[in-house]
Write a protein that holds these residues in place. Structure first.
Motif, mmCIF file in Angstrom:
data_model
loop_
_atom_site.group_PDB
_atom_site.id
_atom_site.type_symbol
_atom_site.label_atom_id
_atom_site.label_comp_id
_atom_site.label_asym_id
_atom_site.label_seq_id
_atom_site.Cartn_x
_atom_site.Cartn_y
_atom_site.Cartn_z
ATOM 1 N N UNK A 404 -58.356 79.488 65.811
ATOM 2 C CA UNK A 404 -58.118 78.785 64.556
ATOM 3 C C UNK A 404 -57.530 79.723 63.512
ATOM 4 N N UNK A 405 -56.563 79.208 62.782
ATOM 5 C CA UNK A 405 -56.155 79.903 61.569
ATOM 6 C C UNK A 405 -57.059 79.447 60.427
ATOM 7 N N UNK A 406 -57.327 80.353 59.522
ATOM 8 C CA UNK A 406 -58.064 80.023 58.306
ATOM 9 C C UNK A 406 -57.662 81.038 57.246
ATOM 10 N N UNK A 413 -46.591 82.549 62.227
ATOM 11 C CA UNK A 413 -46.323 82.350 63.642
ATOM 12 C C UNK A 413 -47.531 82.551 64.530
ATOM 13 N N UNK A 414 -48.675 82.869 63.926
ATOM 14 C CA UNK A 414 -49.880 83.095 64.714
ATOM 15 C C UNK A 414 -50.616 81.809 65.010
ATOM 16 N N UNK A 415 -51.634 81.929 65.862
ATOM 17 C CA UNK A 415 -52.463 80.774 66.199
ATOM 18 C C UNK A 415 -53.908 81.010 65.797
ATOM 19 N N UNK A 416 -54.134 82.035 64.962
ATOM 20 C CA UNK A 416 -55.467 82.264 64.441
ATOM 21 C C UNK A 416 -56.307 83.207 65.269
ATOM 22 N N UNK A 417 -57.575 83.278 64.903
ATOM 23 C CA UNK A 417 -58.546 84.149 65.561
ATOM 24 C C UNK A 417 -59.439 83.310 66.465
ATOM 25 N N UNK A 418 -60.055 83.929 67.470
ATOM 26 C CA UNK A 418 -60.924 83.158 68.373
ATOM 27 C C UNK A 418 -62.149 82.624 67.645
ATOM 28 N N UNK A 419 -62.575 81.431 68.023
ATOM 29 C CA UNK A 419 -63.805 80.881 67.452
ATOM 30 C C UNK A 419 -64.992 81.636 68.047
ATOM 31 N N UNK A 420 -66.137 81.443 67.446
ATOM 32 C CA UNK A 420 -67.345 82.134 67.890
ATOM 33 C C UNK A 420 -67.618 81.849 69.370
ATOM 34 N N UNK A 470 -52.055 91.212 64.312
ATOM 35 C CA UNK A 470 -53.068 91.643 63.362
ATOM 36 C C UNK A 470 -54.292 92.196 64.055
ATOM 37 N N UNK A 471 -55.446 92.073 63.397
ATOM 38 C CA UNK A 471 -56.685 92.639 63.935
ATOM 39 C C UNK A 471 -57.227 91.861 65.127
ATOM 40 N N UNK A 472 -57.281 90.535 65.003
ATOM 41 C CA UNK A 472 -57.906 89.755 66.071
ATOM 42 C C UNK A 472 -57.255 88.391 66.227
#
Length: 620
Positions: A404-406, A413-420, A470-472
Motif C-alpha cells: 500500500x502507498x500511504x 511510480x511505486x506501489x507502496x510498502x508491504x502491509x503488516x 526507497x527504504x521499503x
C-alpha cells in the motif's frame, strides 16, 4: 479498527456480519436504487436476509464443502448469497456477468458446483446453453434466479426463484431458523476456504484460486488500519464485478471490518451518474478507470469557455510546478504552510471544485488504484486537483492487497510498502516473491499449477517483475511474461511505453510489439469520443469507429502523440511504426479479459496482418 482489535483476522466474514448486526443494528449497511429511490438495508436486516437465505439453501440440500456459483450484476443478493454460503461452510465461486456461456460452463463444471445463483434471465439462459452443449453441467442441481422476469414459462426442473428459497424460513418456526443459523456459525473457522476466484486467463484456461477467511481479513484489516477507516468514513460504490477480488475486498471484507455503507451502481452505464449521487468517501479504480476519469475531465474542459480553460491551465500549471519536486522526493502531495493552503483553496474554488464534483470524487477521502501500473501523468493530474491516488499492489493469489502507498510511503511510480505480516524478496530475474498470511491455499484441482506458484516453504511466485524503491517500497515493472526481448537482446517493459501513450487524449489502448524484432512498434486503438470530437471540429466526415480510424488526418494526429512520447524514452524503446486498429478491442471477441486486460498472445495472432504491415516479412 475502532472497536475491533487485530484479532479480527482470527474470525470469519459471517461472524463479522453478526457482530455488526449486534453492535450497530440500525446503521445503513447497503443501498440499492429501485425505481429511482435509494432503498436502504440496515445491518440487522442484512444479517436477517443472509440467515433466511442460508436456511433455504440448507433445505435444498446444500452442505458444508459444497460450492455455489454466482453469475450476475452487483446487487445486495450477490453479497447475501455469498455470506450465506460461507456461513454454511460452503465455497462461493464468482462468475463475471459478461462471460459467455462457454466460459461460464468451464468454471461451473471445473469447480463442480451443485448450485448456481443467477441475477436475471440473461444469466439463466447461459446456464441453460451450457447445460445443453458440449459436456453440459450434469452436477448442477439447482439454478436460483434473483429476478424471474421473462422466465415464468421456462420448463427446467432445476430452476427456482430467490423468493422460493427464502420462503422455506417462512414455513418454519423462527426458533428453528435461529438455531440452524447459530449451529452453522459454530462450525466455520478462519482456516476454511470461503471463496474461489478464477483468474482472468490471459495465457490459458482460468485457474481457481482458493482463498480462506484469514487471507481476506488480513488484507482488509491492514487497509482499515493504514487509512484509519471507520463506519463514518467508509462509504463505497460497488461497481466492479463482485467476482473480482478487489471489489470483494472493498464491498464485503473492508465493509464488514468498518461497518460503513455499500451503495450499488444501477448498471455499467450509470456509474458516472451514481458516483455523483453517492459521493463515496473510498474509491477503488483500475488504471483504465482513472485514465477514463482524466480523459473525460479534459474533454469536458476543452468544451469550456476560453477564459475558463485559461484559468484552469494557469492554476493547474502553478500547482503542478509546486507539487512535482515533492512527489520526486517521495513526499505526500499536500499543501504545507499557510500560503500553499491559500493557493490550493483558491484553485479549488475557482477551477477545480466543479471538475471534482462532476467526477463524483469531491467527498472522497481515500482513493486507490490497483490491478496494473498506471501512467505517472494520470497520478499527477489527480494530485494537482487535490485528489491524490494511492497505488496498491496485490493479486488474487495473495488475497488482494499486499502493498500500500500511504503518506509515509509515496514514491512516484511505486506501489507502496508491504502491509503488516508480508515478507518479500526479489528473485534473480526480478520477480517478486511474497510470503504472508494473505497467500492463497492453492489452485482448485490443479496441483501442478499450485506447485509452480507456491514453494514448499510458502513463497508465492507472483509473475510480476519489480524493483526496490526507497527504504521499503517496491515499483512494479511489468508482468514477467510481458517483458519484451528485442532481437538485439534489449529487455523492454511494454507497460511503461503503453501508459505513456495512453496519456494522450486520443489514444484509448496501446499494445507494444517487439519480441525478437529489430525495433519497437505499436497497435493503437483510438479514443472514439475525443477523436470523433476533434474530427468534427476539423470538418472531417466519418460514420463509425472504422471509418474514423482510417482517416489519414487521424493517423497524422496519432503520429504526433507517438513522437512526443518517443522523446521520453531511449531510442531502442521508441515506437518506430504503429497501426491504428480498425475496431475497438472487446471482451466478447476474446481480445480482452473480463477485467479489461489485453490478451497479448491472442491479439498478436488475430492482428497478424496488421503486424505484417509493420514488420513486413521479418521473422518473429
Amino acid at each position: 479498527m475502532s472497536e475491533l482489535s487485530r484479532d479480527i483476522v482470527h474470525t470469519t466474514l459471517p461472524h463479522l456480519l453478526v457482530h455488526r448486526a449486534r453492535t450497530s443494528p440500525d446503521l445503513v449497511a447497503l443501498r440499492e436504487k429501485v425505481r429511482g429511490v435509494w432503498r436502504r438495508t440496515t445491518w440487522q436486516e442484512y444479517e436477517q436476509r443472509v440467515k433466511i437465505f442460508a436456511f433455504g439453501l440448507a433445505r435444498l440440500g446444500f452442505r458444508r464443502g459444497d460450492r455455489l456459483a454466482i453469475a450476475g450484476e452487483d446487487t445486495p443478493e450477490w453479497l447475501i448469497a455469498d455470506l450465506a454460503v460461507q456461513a454454511l461452510g460452503g465455497v462461493t465461486v464468482g462468475i463475471y456477468p459478461t462471460n459467455p456461456w462457454a466460459e461460464l460452463q468451464y468454471i461451473v463444471a471445473h469447480s463442480q458446483c451443485r448450485f448456481v445463483v443467477c441475477g436475471d434471465q440473461e444469466q439463466v439462459d447461459k446456464i441453460l446453453d451450457a447445460s445443453s452443449n458440449g459436456t453440459g453441467l450434469p452436477l448442477v442441481e439447482k439454478v436460483i434466479a434473483v429476478d424471474m422476469k421473462g422466465m415464468r414459462k421456462y420448463d427446467d426442473h432445476r430452476l427456482i426463484s430467490w423468493e422460493d428459497v427464502e420462503s422455506f424460513s417462512a414455513e418454519a418456526d423462527t426458533a428453528d431458523v435461529d438455531r440452524a443459523w447459530t449451529g452453522a456459525l459454530e462450525t466455520i473457522t478462519p482456516e476454511d476456504i470461503c471463496i474461489i476466484v478464477y483468474t482472468s486467463g490471459t495465457t490459458g484456461p482460468p485457474k481457481g484460486a482458493q482463498l480462506r477467511h484469514r487471507n481476506l481479513l488480513h488484507s482488509a484489516a491492514a487497509i482499515v488500519r493504514t487509512y484509519g477507516l471507520t463506519a463514518d468514513t467508509y462509504s463505497v460504490l460497488c461497481y466492479l464485478p463482485l467476482c473480482h477480488v478487489g471489489e470483494r475486498i472493498c464491498s464485503m471484507t473492508v465493509h464488514l471490518c468498518t461497518g460503513g455503507t455499500v451503495s450499488f451502481a444501477e448498471s455499467i452505464d450509470t456509474i458516472d451518474t451514481n458516483i455523483r449521487e453517492i459521493g463515496p468517501t473510498f474509491f477503488l479504480g483500475m488504471p483504465r478507470v482513472w485514465e477514463k476519469h482524466r480523459l473525460n475531465a479534459l474533454i469536458r474542459l476543452n468544451e469550456a469557455r476560453p477564459y475558463q480553460k485559461w484559468l484552469f491551465g494557469f492554476l493547474y500549471g502553478h500547482i503542478r510546478r509546486r507539487l512535482e519536486p515533492k512527489l520526486a522526493a517521495g513526499r505526500a502531495p499536500r499543501a504545507e504552510g499557510v500560503l500553499e493552503r491559500l493557493e490550493y483553496w483558491g484553485a479549488h474554488l475557482l477551477a477545480f471544485r466543479a471538475m471534482k464534483k462532476h467526477m463524483g470524487l469531491d467527498h472522497s477521502i481515500v482513493r486507490i488504484c490497483g490491478g496494473a501500473p498506471v501512467s505517472p501523468e494520470t497520478l499527477l493530474f489527480f494530485a494537482v486537483l487535490g485528489l491524490p491516488v494511492y497505488q496498491v499492489y496485490g493479486l488474487t493469489e495473495s488475497g488482494g492487497i499486499t502493498f500500500l502507498q500511504h503518506e509515509k510511503a509515496w514514491l512516484p511510480g511505486g506501489a507502496g510498502a508491504p502491509i503488516e505480516g508480508v515478507e518479500y524478496r526479489l528473485a534473480e530475474d526480478g520477480e517478486i516473491l511474497i510470503r504472508s498470511p494473505t497467500v492463497f491455499h492453492g489452485y482448485l484441482f490443479d496441483e501442478e499449477a499450485t506447485q509452480k506458484a507456491l514453494s514448499p516453504d510458502g513463497w508465492l511466485s507472483t509473475g510480476d517483475v519489480a524493483e526496490r524503491a526507497g527504504d521499503n517500497e517496491i515499483r512494479i515493472v511489468d508482468r514477467k511474461k510481458a517483458i519484451i526481448i528485442t532481437s538485439g537482446g534489449k529487455n523492454i517493459a511494454p507497460s511503461e511505453i503503453e501508459n505513456a501513450l495512453k496519456e494522450s487524449l486520443f489514444i484509448r489502448e496501446a499494445i507494444i510489439l517487439g519480441e525478437q524484432r529489430h525495433f519497437v512498434a505499436a497497435l493503437i486503438q483510438i479514443n472514439m469520443d475525443s477523436v470523433g470530437k476533434w474530427a468534427q471540429d476539423k470538418g472531417l466526415a466519418y460514420t463509425n469507429y472504422r471509418s474514423l480510424s482510417q482517416l489519414p488526418e487521424v493517423n497524422e494526429l496519432i503520429a504526433r502523440d507517438v513522437e512526443r512520447v518517443n522523446k521520453r524514452f531511449a531510442r531502442v524503446e521508441s515506437v518506430r511504426k504503429f497501426v491504428i486498429l480498425s475496431k475497438e478491442l472487446d471482451h466478447d471477441d476474446g481480445e480482452l479479459t473480463a477485467t479489461q486486460k489485453v490478451k497479448r498472445a491472442f491479439i498478436e495472432k488475430k492482428y497478424a496482418e496488421e503486424i505484417a504491415r509493420i514488420y513486413g516479412k521479418e521473422p518473429a
